[in-house]
Design a protein around this motif. Structure first.
Motif, PDB file in Angstrom:
ATOM      1  N   UNK A 181       0.856  -1.188   0.000  1.00  0.00           N
ATOM      2  CA  UNK A 181       0.000   0.000   0.000  1.00  0.00           C
ATOM      3  C   UNK A 181       0.891   1.236   0.000  1.00  0.00           C
ATOM      4  N   UNK A 182       0.770   2.049  -1.046  1.00  0.00           N
ATOM      5  CA  UNK A 182       1.589   3.252  -1.086  1.00  0.00           C
ATOM      6  C   UNK A 182       2.940   2.993  -1.712  1.00  0.00           C
ATOM      7  N   UNK A 183       3.909   3.671  -1.193  1.00  0.00           N
ATOM      8  CA  UNK A 183       5.299   3.514  -1.618  1.00  0.00           C
ATOM      9  C   UNK A 183       5.526   3.711  -3.118  1.00  0.00           C
ATOM     10  N   UNK A 184       5.396   2.631  -3.926  1.00  0.00           N
ATOM     11  CA  UNK A 184       5.807   2.810  -5.327  1.00  0.00           C
ATOM     12  C   UNK A 184       4.640   3.144  -6.257  1.00  0.00           C
ATOM     13  N   UNK A 185       3.458   3.385  -5.734  1.00  0.00           N
ATOM     14  CA  UNK A 185       2.321   3.660  -6.623  1.00  0.00           C
ATOM     15  C   UNK A 185       2.205   5.160  -6.934  1.00  0.00           C
ATOM     16  N   UNK A 186       2.132   5.514  -8.221  1.00  0.00           N
ATOM     17  CA  UNK A 186       2.000   6.943  -8.568  1.00  0.00           C
ATOM     18  C   UNK A 186       0.749   7.568  -7.962  1.00  0.00           C
ATOM     19  N   UNK A 187      -0.333   6.800  -7.868  1.00  0.00           N
ATOM     20  CA  UNK A 187      -1.567   7.379  -7.311  1.00  0.00           C
ATOM     21  C   UNK A 187      -1.420   7.647  -5.803  1.00  0.00           C
ATOM     22  N   UNK A 188      -0.551   6.871  -5.142  1.00  0.00           N
ATOM     23  CA  UNK A 188      -0.246   7.155  -3.733  1.00  0.00           C
ATOM     24  C   UNK A 188       0.558   8.448  -3.622  1.00  0.00           C
ATOM     25  N   UNK A 189       1.562   8.572  -4.499  1.00  0.00           N
ATOM     26  CA  UNK A 189       2.393   9.791  -4.472  1.00  0.00           C
ATOM     27  C   UNK A 189       1.519  11.020  -4.688  1.00  0.00           C
ATOM     28  N   UNK A 190       0.527  10.882  -5.587  1.00  0.00           N
ATOM     29  CA  UNK A 190      -0.370  12.012  -5.860  1.00  0.00           C
ATOM     30  C   UNK A 190      -1.157  12.375  -4.593  1.00  0.00           C
ATOM     31  N   UNK A 191      -1.648  11.369  -3.874  1.00  0.00           N
ATOM     32  CA  UNK A 191      -2.378  11.641  -2.631  1.00  0.00           C
ATOM     33  C   UNK A 191      -1.473  12.313  -1.603  1.00  0.00           C
ATOM     34  N   UNK A 192      -0.187  11.890  -1.593  1.00  0.00           N
ATOM     35  CA  UNK A 192       0.769  12.455  -0.629  1.00  0.00           C
ATOM     36  C   UNK A 192       1.093  13.919  -0.925  1.00  0.00           C
ATOM     37  N   UNK A 193       0.820  14.368  -2.183  1.00  0.00           N
ATOM     38  CA  UNK A 193       1.012  15.791  -2.499  1.00  0.00           C
ATOM     39  C   UNK A 193       0.085  16.652  -1.651  1.00  0.00           C
ATOM     40  N   UNK A 194      -1.119  16.148  -1.398  1.00  0.00           N
ATOM     41  CA  UNK A 194      -2.082  16.982  -0.675  1.00  0.00           C
ATOM     42  C   UNK A 194      -2.298  16.565   0.780  1.00  0.00           C
ATOM     43  N   UNK A 195      -1.789  15.393   1.192  1.00  0.00           N
ATOM     44  CA  UNK A 195      -1.992  14.974   2.590  1.00  0.00           C
ATOM     45  C   UNK A 195      -0.687  14.423   3.160  1.00  0.00           C
ATOM     46  N   UNK A 196      -0.437  14.662   4.423  1.00  0.00           N
ATOM     47  CA  UNK A 196       0.730  14.054   5.082  1.00  0.00           C
ATOM     48  C   UNK A 196       0.452  12.564   5.303  1.00  0.00           C
TER      49      UNK A 196
END
Ligand code: CP3
Length: 338
Positions: A24-39
């Motif tokens: 969950x997270x880490x290498x997924x681009x859609x996770x990185x996108x979510x991390x742009x707006x949330x800690x």
């Protein structure tokens, strides 16, 4: 039909189950996108968002389990611990003396990371029954490593110094962590987790004799209490070849080993216990071809009965998605008559 639970019970399976630690997270681009707006704290602390992140990997890959998106540190605020991520955990007030240990609270069950419990419930409500939902926690020793040292440090020397100088204090600390983690995993099971994994990433820091004396009683008591909830236990042990025999004696249905171990030998040595692992996460960085080869070698080497395919440690952030695809394909195309 739930391949992961069948494998845990050592039943014949139509295909080996597969999931990936830290999927969950880490290498997924859609996770990185979510991390742009949330800690990370907001993502893991908000059940709606945490459930969404838990499900992201399953939207791309047909994994047989979803692991709840949280961190091994998530239950610690209930004990009164303050920390941040930078990017690994950084503890505000490292625990190194009796007053630090005394200050740790013994939380009520409903106080321990209620947001994670709610996330487990939502993930279980969303995924189909053939996908297992996994809860998790850090092992008492691995959590103590961060609490005493204050952050991840190579070989955790202050933790080892505390073990030598203040073994009783360490025992009190591990006892409090063990009780709280047993409560936490039991709550995850009640919320719908089909199995729970205990991450003992820093298991191997002490000798076998010191591990037996200082650590085993607490880990064992935690696992025993969790077993009373009837939920299968997966015990992940990293970089501790000298402790593997001791870990295999602990009350857990599955032992998950890192890539340095001969997992087939472990399987032969402990029949009746399922094994999980153990491709080197760095192999996936090498691309799809080495990943396919490593997966085929693993499948050829390890008996299908009681084997959960996984990496030997967490997925690395720069892993190409094509390597994950190659891993999935190799597992899914294994000859079913074998
Ligand atoms: O499988 C999953 O993806 C579920 C989520 C999960 C996280 N941490 C999310 C996270 C799990 C299972 C963990 C476990 C964890 N956390 C362990 C045990 C497994 C292991 O890797 O050995 C440990 C030692 C930690 C401590 C921790 N938390 C570290 C060292 C870090 C630094 C960065 C990293 O990714 O390793 C974290 C932060 C953390 N936990 C992130 C994630 C997705 C990164 C936060 C970000 O997006 O910046």
């Amino acid at each position: 039909m739930n391949l992961l639970l069948e494998a845990i019970r050592g039943e014949p399976v139509a295909r080996r189950p597969l999931w990936i630690m830290r999927q969950a997270g880490r290498c997924l681009p859609e996770y990185r996108a979510l991390r742009q707006s949330h800690s990370f704290k907001t993502l893991s602390g908000t059940p709606d968002l945490a459930a969404e992140v838990s499900l992201l990997p399953l939207k791309r890959f047909p994994f047989d389990a979803a692991i709840v998106f949280a961190d091994i540190m998530s239950p610690l605020p209930a004990l009164g611990v303050e920390f941040d991520f930078a990017p690994g955990p950084v503890v505000a007030d490292p625990i190194r003396d009796p007053s630090g240990v005394d200050r740790l609270r013994s939380p009520d069950p409903d106080e321990v990371a209620p947001e994670v419990i709610e996330t487990v419930r939502r993930v279980r409500d969303t995924v189909p029954p053939e996908v297992a939902v996994l809860g998790f926690c850090g092992a008492p020793w691995t959590l103590a490593a961060y609490l005493v040292e204050g952050r991840g440090v190579k070989d955790f020397p202050m933790l080892r110094a505390l073990a030598a100088a203040e073994p009783r204090l360490l025992g009190t600390l591990l006892g409090k962590l063990s009780d709280a983690m047993a409560t936490y995993l039991t709550a995850q099971a009640h919320a719908g987790a089909d199995a729970v994994q205990v991450f003992d990433s820093w298991a191997g820091l002490l000798s076998l004799a010191d591990w037996e004396r200082l650590i085993r009683p607490h880990l064992e008591s935690m696992l025993t209490t969790v077993g009373e909830a009837g939920v299968p236990r997966i015990l992940f042990v990293q970089n501790a070849p000298h402790l593997l025999g001791a870990y295999a004696d602990l009350p857990a249905e599955v032992v998950s080993v890192d890539w340095r171990e001969d997992i087939a030998a472990a399987q032969c040595r402990w029949p009746g216990r399922a094994v999980q692992g153990n491709i080197d996460p760095a192999v996936l960085l090498g691309g799809p071809a080495p990943t396919r080869k490593a997966t085929e070698d693993l499948l050829g080497h390890v008996n299908r009965r009681g084997h959960i395919v996984n990496l030997g440690h967490g997925l690395m952030p720069d892993t190409p998605l094509q390597s994950i695809e190659a891993l999935v394909e190799a597992v899914h195309s294994e000859d079913s008559d074998e």
